[in-house]
Write a protein that holds these residues in place. Structure first.
Motif, short mmCIF file in Angstrom:
data_model
loop_
_atom_site.label_atom_id
_atom_site.label_comp_id
_atom_site.label_asym_id
_atom_site.label_seq_id
_atom_site.Cartn_x
_atom_site.Cartn_y
_atom_site.Cartn_z
N GLY A 42 -38.51 -69.58 -19.41
CA GLY A 42 -37.71 -68.40 -19.11
C GLY A 42 -36.53 -68.27 -20.04
O GLY A 42 -36.46 -68.90 -21.10
N ARG A 43 -35.59 -67.49 -19.62
CA ARG A 43 -34.46 -67.12 -20.45
C ARG A 43 -33.32 -68.14 -20.38
O ARG A 43 -33.09 -68.74 -19.35
N VAL A 44 -32.61 -68.26 -21.48
CA VAL A 44 -31.36 -69.04 -21.52
C VAL A 44 -30.27 -68.11 -20.99
O VAL A 44 -30.25 -66.92 -21.31
N ASN A 45 -29.37 -68.63 -20.20
CA ASN A 45 -28.29 -67.81 -19.66
C ASN A 45 -26.94 -68.30 -20.17
O ASN A 45 -26.64 -69.50 -20.12
N VAL A 46 -26.13 -67.38 -20.65
CA VAL A 46 -24.74 -67.65 -21.02
C VAL A 46 -23.91 -66.63 -20.25
O VAL A 46 -24.15 -65.43 -20.34
N SER A 47 -22.95 -67.11 -19.49
CA SER A 47 -22.19 -66.25 -18.61
C SER A 47 -20.69 -66.47 -18.79
O SER A 47 -20.23 -67.60 -18.77
N PRO A 48 -19.91 -65.38 -18.95
CA PRO A 48 -18.46 -65.53 -19.03
C PRO A 48 -17.86 -65.72 -17.64
O PRO A 48 -18.34 -65.15 -16.66
#
Length: 180
Positions: free
Chosen positions: A31-37
């Motif tokens: 699945g997707r890599v997540n980067v969150s502020p």
């Protein structure tokens, strides 16, 4: 040039405390890599290898879903206002929800956050700094009041319904483990 350390020094802890925003990176095996502020005075350094951060209600819950599959997390801090620096904390994390005993021991470290959903307790095994020369110089103005206003408007029942509807599976369909 990047420098690596096995713990967060007092100098780096002071740097972290002065940041208004940080970024969380996680990924499941597929699945997707997540980067969150993240912001809102939601992170505390509790020791040379321990950081906790309070997670509010969001449009998704990718971090929790990813940790259930692969327990790893990267936190990144960038100096936007002062001398350039990028700091990354690598490690593993435990998710703590409001119905767990550890919640009561940690929630008091943070200002009240309506819609607080989880606390992530991060064990840091690698600290890395780099120059940050390419990070723009920007001026901090203020926190946005929108999350608090949105949560107040929803109220406790509306937030619980939102958690059930939007936060129990990831965008890739993985369970998040959130007990709504």
């Amino acid at each position: 040039m990047a420098q690596q350390y096995d713990q967060i020094s007092d100098r780096l802890a002071e740097f972290i405390a002065g940041q208004h925003v940080f970024f969380v990176g996680t990924a499941a095996r597929d699945g997707r890599v997540n980067v969150s502020p993240k912001g809102l005075d939601s992170l505390r350094v509790l020791g040379p290898n321990r950081v906790v951060w309070l997670n509010g209600t969001g449009s998704g819950n990718e971090t929790a879903a990813h940790l259930l599959d692969v327990n790893r997390m990267t936190l990144m801090f960038c100096s936007f206002e002062r001398q350039p620096l990028v700091l990354r904390l690598y490690g593993t994390a435990a998710e703590i929800q409001p119905d767990q005993p550890e919640w009561g021991n940690l929630i008091g470290l943070f200002p009240t956050m309506l819609g607080a959903r989880q606390i992530f307790d991060v064990t840091v095994d690698l600290v890395q700094t780099s120059c940050g020369y390419g990070v723009p110089l920007m001026e901090y103005v203020d926190e946005r009041p929108l999350m608090r206003q949105w949560a107040e408007k929803k109220g406790p029942d509306g937030l619980a319904a939102y958690h059930r509807d939007k936060n129990t599976t990831s965008i890739d369909g993985f369970p998040t483990g959130l007990r709504a």
